[in-house]
Design a protein around this motif. Structure first.
Motif, PDB file in Angstrom:
ATOM      1  N   GLY A  64       0.814  -1.214   0.000  1.00  0.00           N
ATOM      2  CA  GLY A  64       0.000   0.000   0.000  1.00  0.00           C
ATOM      3  C   GLY A  64       0.842   1.256   0.000  1.00  0.00           C
ATOM      4  O   GLY A  64       0.573   2.205  -0.746  1.00  0.00           O
ATOM      5  N   ALA A  65       1.906   1.260   0.802  1.00  0.00           N
ATOM      6  CA  ALA A  65       2.760   2.433   0.892  1.00  0.00           C
ATOM      7  C   ALA A  65       3.489   2.703  -0.420  1.00  0.00           C
ATOM      8  O   ALA A  65       3.562   3.844  -0.887  1.00  0.00           O
ATOM      9  CB  ALA A  65       3.771   2.252   2.028  1.00  0.00           C
ATOM     10  N   LEU A  66       4.042   1.660  -1.032  1.00  0.00           N
ATOM     11  CA  LEU A  66       4.775   1.822  -2.295  1.00  0.00           C
ATOM     12  C   LEU A  66       3.887   2.356  -3.403  1.00  0.00           C
ATOM     13  O   LEU A  66       4.246   3.306  -4.111  1.00  0.00           O
ATOM     14  CB  LEU A  66       5.380   0.474  -2.713  1.00  0.00           C
ATOM     15  N   ASP A  67       2.736   1.735  -3.579  1.00  0.00           N
ATOM     16  CA  ASP A  67       1.861   2.128  -4.684  1.00  0.00           C
ATOM     17  C   ASP A  67       1.322   3.547  -4.514  1.00  0.00           C
ATOM     18  O   ASP A  67       1.274   4.325  -5.471  1.00  0.00           O
ATOM     19  CB  ASP A  67       0.709   1.137  -4.829  1.00  0.00           C
ATOM     20  N   VAL A  68       0.917   3.898  -3.300  1.00  0.00           N
ATOM     21  CA  VAL A  68       0.377   5.236  -3.084  1.00  0.00           C
ATOM     22  C   VAL A  68       1.461   6.288  -3.268  1.00  0.00           C
ATOM     23  O   VAL A  68       1.240   7.315  -3.933  1.00  0.00           O
ATOM     24  CB  VAL A  68      -0.264   5.345  -1.683  1.00  0.00           C
ATOM     25  N   PHE A  69       2.643   6.046  -2.704  1.00  0.00           N
ATOM     26  CA  PHE A  69       3.717   7.031  -2.855  1.00  0.00           C
ATOM     27  C   PHE A  69       4.075   7.227  -4.324  1.00  0.00           C
ATOM     28  O   PHE A  69       4.221   8.370  -4.790  1.00  0.00           O
ATOM     29  CB  PHE A  69       4.960   6.600  -2.077  1.00  0.00           C
ATOM     30  N   CYS A  70       4.233   6.141  -5.059  1.00  0.00           N
ATOM     31  CA  CYS A  70       4.656   6.257  -6.460  1.00  0.00           C
ATOM     32  C   CYS A  70       3.550   6.836  -7.341  1.00  0.00           C
ATOM     33  O   CYS A  70       3.841   7.503  -8.337  1.00  0.00           O
ATOM     34  CB  CYS A  70       5.114   4.897  -6.982  1.00  0.00           C
ATOM     35  N   HIS A  71       2.299   6.613  -6.967  1.00  0.00           N
ATOM     36  CA  HIS A  71       1.230   7.239  -7.729  1.00  0.00           C
ATOM     37  C   HIS A  71       1.195   8.747  -7.465  1.00  0.00           C
ATOM     38  O   HIS A  71       0.982   9.543  -8.384  1.00  0.00           O
ATOM     39  CB  HIS A  71      -0.117   6.617  -7.392  1.00  0.00           C
ATOM     40  N   ILE A  72       1.418   9.139  -6.207  1.00  0.00           N
ATOM     41  CA  ILE A  72       1.471  10.567  -5.884  1.00  0.00           C
ATOM     42  C   ILE A  72       2.655  11.229  -6.582  1.00  0.00           C
ATOM     43  O   ILE A  72       2.526  12.302  -7.173  1.00  0.00           O
ATOM     44  CB  ILE A  72       1.581  10.771  -4.363  1.00  0.00           C
ATOM     45  N   GLN A  97       1.039  -4.040 -11.059  1.00  0.00           N
ATOM     46  CA  GLN A  97       1.360  -3.792 -12.462  1.00  0.00           C
ATOM     47  C   GLN A  97       0.147  -3.936 -13.383  1.00  0.00           C
ATOM     48  O   GLN A  97       0.107  -3.316 -14.443  1.00  0.00           O
ATOM     49  CB  GLN A  97       2.478  -4.738 -12.917  1.00  0.00           C
ATOM     50  N   THR A  98      -0.844  -4.701 -12.992  1.00  0.00           N
ATOM     51  CA  THR A  98      -2.069  -4.748 -13.808  1.00  0.00           C
ATOM     52  C   THR A  98      -2.758  -3.387 -13.809  1.00  0.00           C
ATOM     53  O   THR A  98      -3.239  -2.916 -14.841  1.00  0.00           O
ATOM     54  CB  THR A  98      -3.030  -5.833 -13.278  1.00  0.00           C
ATOM     55  N   GLY A  99      -2.795  -2.749 -12.650  1.00  0.00           N
ATOM     56  CA  GLY A  99      -3.339  -1.398 -12.575  1.00  0.00           C
ATOM     57  C   GLY A  99      -2.485  -0.425 -13.352  1.00  0.00           C
ATOM     58  O   GLY A  99      -2.997   0.526 -13.953  1.00  0.00           O
ATOM     59  N   ASN A 100      -1.177  -0.666 -13.365  1.00  0.00           N
ATOM     60  CA  ASN A 100      -0.265   0.185 -14.102  1.00  0.00           C
ATOM     61  C   ASN A 100      -0.526   0.108 -15.605  1.00  0.00           C
ATOM     62  O   ASN A 100      -0.441   1.103 -16.325  1.00  0.00           O
ATOM     63  CB  ASN A 100       1.176  -0.225 -13.809  1.00  0.00           C
TER      64      ASN A 100
END
Length: 228
Positions: A23-31, A40-43
């Motif tokens: 959760g932390a990785l994905d939210v930070f990188c999206h921000i 990666q499917t969402g990516n």
């Protein structure tokens, strides 16, 4: 020395840390980069939505994330098949630990290099704990969509008549990882507004806790050759 009935990577504590990290990785990188690393499917969906002539930079960032995540994952397969001790997981976690630690200090100025290195490290980590469980229950690491579906299924089974402790424990295990994923994303989102890029050190700290916990468990339970 005691006989470990559950491998370190299959404990509830490890599952909580892995979900939090995802959760932390994905939210930070999206921000920060408008891309995802763990999901990666969402990516790919985000990449397709950016198929416009004026958004080629966003497309490039997402392509880098997919490419370097894939490279890290494949390299992880190669390393796993040549592993001789249980500590192979530790070595594969170090690149992501290093990248998250130095990002606020040295990498923040280059989005392309940051995404490439973080994506590579995330791919290694994904392979490292692929196949892990929450005790005896299947568990999707770093992502939560599969865990959310399993949580709903477990609660349905429990309230539809299977009022057994094992079913309740399964439901609560999935609740735990889903909440941990949300806490990881929410925590980084709040911290990023306060301390900026230093919010990524939340991931660094969680990774360090995971490494120390895993190494200690392997040593105490003499799993160096049993958990390869």
């Amino acid at each position: 020395m005691r006989n470990a009935s559950v491998m370190p990577q299959d404990t509830r504590f490890a599952a909580v840390l892995l979900a939090f990290l995802g959760g932390a990785l994905d939210v930070f990188c999206h921000i920060r980069f408008k891309t995802l690393l763990a999901t990666q499917t969402g990516n790919i969906i985000l990449l397709i939505s950016d198929l416009k002539p004026d958004s080629w930079q966003m497309m490039l960032i997402k392509c880098l994330s997919i490419a370097f995540f894939s490279l890290g994952f494949v390299l992880g397969i190669w390393a796993k098949r040549r592993a001789r001790t249980a500590y192979w997981r530790v070595w594969l976690l170090l690149p992501l630990l290093f990248c998250t630690a130095i990002f606020p200090l040295f990498l923040h100025a280059s989005s392309t290099l940051s995404v490439a290195l973080l994506g590579f490290g995330t791919g290694l980590m994904m392979l490292t704990f692929t196949g892990s469980h929450i005790e005896a229950y299947p568990f999707t690491i770093l992502m939560t969509s599969g865990n959310y579906r399993r949580m709903l299924t477990a609660w349905y089974d429990y309230f539809s008549g299977e009022r057994e402790f094992a079913v309740l424990r399964r439901a609560l295990s999935y609740v735990t990882v889903v909440v941990s994923f949300i806490c990881g994303g929410l925590g980084v989102s709040v911290l990023e507004r306060v301390v900026g890029d230093y919010a990524l050190w939340v991931v660094t700290v969680a990774l360090m806790i995971l490494l120390v916990y895993y190494c200690a468990a392997v040593y105490v339970d003499a799993l160096e050759e049993r958990d390869v």
